[in-house]
Design a protein around this motif. Sequence first.
Motif, PDB file in Angstrom:
ATOM      1  N   GLY A 156       0.815  -1.208   0.000  1.00 45.19           N
ATOM      2  CA  GLY A 156       0.000   0.000   0.000  1.00 45.19           C
ATOM      3  C   GLY A 156       0.850   1.260   0.000  1.00 45.19           C
ATOM      4  O   GLY A 156       2.080   1.206   0.004  1.00 45.19           O
ATOM      5  N   PHE A 157       0.180   2.390  -0.023  1.00 47.15           N
ATOM      6  CA  PHE A 157       0.865   3.682  -0.044  1.00 47.15           C
ATOM      7  C   PHE A 157       1.023   4.174   1.378  1.00 47.15           C
ATOM      8  O   PHE A 157       0.045   4.349   2.100  1.00 47.15           O
ATOM      9  N   ASP A 158       2.257   4.416   1.774  1.00 46.02           N
ATOM     10  CA  ASP A 158       2.573   4.902   3.112  1.00 46.02           C
ATOM     11  C   ASP A 158       2.866   6.393   3.012  1.00 46.02           C
ATOM     12  O   ASP A 158       3.934   6.779   2.532  1.00 46.02           O
ATOM     13  N   GLU A 159       1.912   7.213   3.419  1.00 47.80           N
ATOM     14  CA  GLU A 159       2.067   8.662   3.298  1.00 47.80           C
ATOM     15  C   GLU A 159       3.273   9.177   4.068  1.00 47.80           C
ATOM     16  O   GLU A 159       3.893  10.153   3.666  1.00 47.80           O
ATOM     17  N   ALA A 160       3.614   8.519   5.147  1.00 49.77           N
ATOM     18  CA  ALA A 160       4.771   8.937   5.933  1.00 49.77           C
ATOM     19  C   ALA A 160       6.068   8.543   5.241  1.00 49.77           C
ATOM     20  O   ALA A 160       7.127   9.095   5.524  1.00 49.77           O
ATOM     21  N   GLY A 161       5.981   7.592   4.344  1.00 52.67           N
ATOM     22  CA  GLY A 161       7.181   7.155   3.631  1.00 52.67           C
ATOM     23  C   GLY A 161       8.006   6.203   4.460  1.00 52.67           C
ATOM     24  O   GLY A 161       7.815   6.051   5.660  1.00 52.67           O
ATOM     25  N   HIS A 162       8.910   5.541   3.792  1.00 52.78           N
ATOM     26  CA  HIS A 162       9.833   4.634   4.457  1.00 52.78           C
ATOM     27  C   HIS A 162      11.193   5.293   4.416  1.00 52.78           C
ATOM     28  O   HIS A 162      11.772   5.460   3.352  1.00 52.78           O
ATOM     29  N   GLU A 163      11.679   5.717   5.551  1.00 50.60           N
ATOM     30  CA  GLU A 163      12.925   6.464   5.625  1.00 50.60           C
ATOM     31  C   GLU A 163      14.126   5.535   5.493  1.00 50.60           C
ATOM     32  O   GLU A 163      14.245   4.549   6.193  1.00 50.60           O
ATOM     33  N   HIS A 164      15.009   5.883   4.562  1.00 52.31           N
ATOM     34  CA  HIS A 164      16.242   5.130   4.357  1.00 52.31           C
ATOM     35  C   HIS A 164      17.411   5.988   4.849  1.00 52.31           C
ATOM     36  O   HIS A 164      17.383   7.212   4.711  1.00 52.31           O
TER      37      HIS A 164
ATOM     38  N   PRO B  87      -6.233  -0.239  -1.256  1.00 50.67           N
ATOM     39  CA  PRO B  87      -7.695  -0.243  -1.234  1.00 50.67           C
ATOM     40  C   PRO B  87      -8.324   1.085  -0.819  1.00 50.67           C
ATOM     41  O   PRO B  87      -9.466   1.364  -1.164  1.00 50.67           O
ATOM     42  N   SER B  88      -7.591   1.920  -0.103  1.00 47.09           N
ATOM     43  CA  SER B  88      -8.141   3.184   0.400  1.00 47.09           C
ATOM     44  C   SER B  88      -8.158   4.256  -0.700  1.00 47.09           C
ATOM     45  O   SER B  88      -7.110   4.663  -1.194  1.00 47.09           O
ATOM     46  N   ALA B  89      -9.355   4.725  -1.026  1.00 49.34           N
ATOM     47  CA  ALA B  89      -9.492   5.786  -2.036  1.00 49.34           C
ATOM     48  C   ALA B  89      -8.755   7.055  -1.594  1.00 49.34           C
ATOM     49  O   ALA B  89      -8.140   7.738  -2.414  1.00 49.34           O
ATOM     50  N   ALA B  90      -8.803   7.373  -0.305  1.00 54.33           N
ATOM     51  CA  ALA B  90      -8.130   8.567   0.205  1.00 54.33           C
ATOM     52  C   ALA B  90      -6.616   8.453   0.029  1.00 54.33           C
ATOM     53  O   ALA B  90      -5.957   9.422  -0.371  1.00 54.33           O
ATOM     54  N   LYS B  91      -6.068   7.276   0.320  1.00 54.14           N
ATOM     55  CA  LYS B  91      -4.622   7.095   0.158  1.00 54.14           C
ATOM     56  C   LYS B  91      -4.216   7.091  -1.316  1.00 54.14           C
ATOM     57  O   LYS B  91      -3.152   7.582  -1.670  1.00 54.14           O
ATOM     58  N   ARG B  92      -5.077   6.525  -2.176  1.00 55.76           N
ATOM     59  CA  ARG B  92      -4.767   6.560  -3.613  1.00 55.76           C
ATOM     60  C   ARG B  92      -4.728   8.007  -4.102  1.00 55.76           C
ATOM     61  O   ARG B  92      -3.854   8.388  -4.868  1.00 55.76           O
ATOM     62  N   LEU B  93      -5.667   8.808  -3.648  1.00 57.22           N
ATOM     63  CA  LEU B  93      -5.717  10.216  -4.031  1.00 57.22           C
ATOM     64  C   LEU B  93      -4.466  10.941  -3.531  1.00 57.22           C
ATOM     65  O   LEU B  93      -3.829  11.691  -4.275  1.00 57.22           O
ATOM     66  N   ALA B  94      -4.106  10.708  -2.279  1.00 51.35           N
ATOM     67  CA  ALA B  94      -2.898  11.329  -1.718  1.00 51.35           C
ATOM     68  C   ALA B  94      -1.653  10.865  -2.462  1.00 51.35           C
ATOM     69  O   ALA B  94      -0.693  11.626  -2.617  1.00 51.35           O
ATOM     70  N   GLY B  95      -1.664   9.641  -2.935  1.00 51.29           N
ATOM     71  CA  GLY B  95      -0.514   9.090  -3.634  1.00 51.29           C
ATOM     72  C   GLY B  95      -0.297   9.655  -5.022  1.00 51.29           C
ATOM     73  O   GLY B  95       0.806   9.567  -5.560  1.00 51.29           O
ATOM     74  N   LYS B  96      -1.329  10.263  -5.610  1.00 48.97           N
ATOM     75  CA  LYS B  96      -1.189  10.794  -6.969  1.00 48.97           C
ATOM     76  C   LYS B  96      -0.113  11.875  -7.059  1.00 48.97           C
ATOM     77  O   LYS B  96       0.652  11.922  -8.011  1.00 48.97           O
TER      78      LYS B  96
END
Length: 140
Positions: free
Chosen positions: A46-54, A85-94
């Motif tokens: 899925g889309f992690d809005e916080a991101g995965h910090e490297h 599956p989350s429409a809100a996360k898909r929108l944020a991911g655009k």
Amino acid sequence: MQLDLSAFPLVWMRREAAPAQADILFAQFDALLARRQAFVILSEEGFDEAGHEHPQEERKRASLWMKQNKAAIRAYIQGMVLVEPSAAKRLAGKAFAVMFGKFWGYPLHFGTSRDDALDIAQHLIKAWLPPADGGTAAHQ
């Protein structure tokens, strides 16, 4: 991250509790690009809005690897598809997808389910046009 290459040209990327060593991951990507065939990266994370910090050293190494392999990346990686599956996360991911595409050189797509993601990936594979020169400078 760990790559599952068993369903090539569909390459599944998964986060692991014990992350794979960067050397292994880069070697896997080098081997994928050396095949000189289109492939798509998929993830059910899925889309992690916080991101995965490297760590900065990993980011620097990834950026250098990407620059060295830019032509092959653009020629063979047809995209990345995240199951979200989350429409809100898909929108944020655009918005993130635009930056992702500019940096990596291939598009980021979102599927609503595993089946949807697989459909998107299959479409990307079918639409692939081999490089006009039959290869790339980075992997000949």
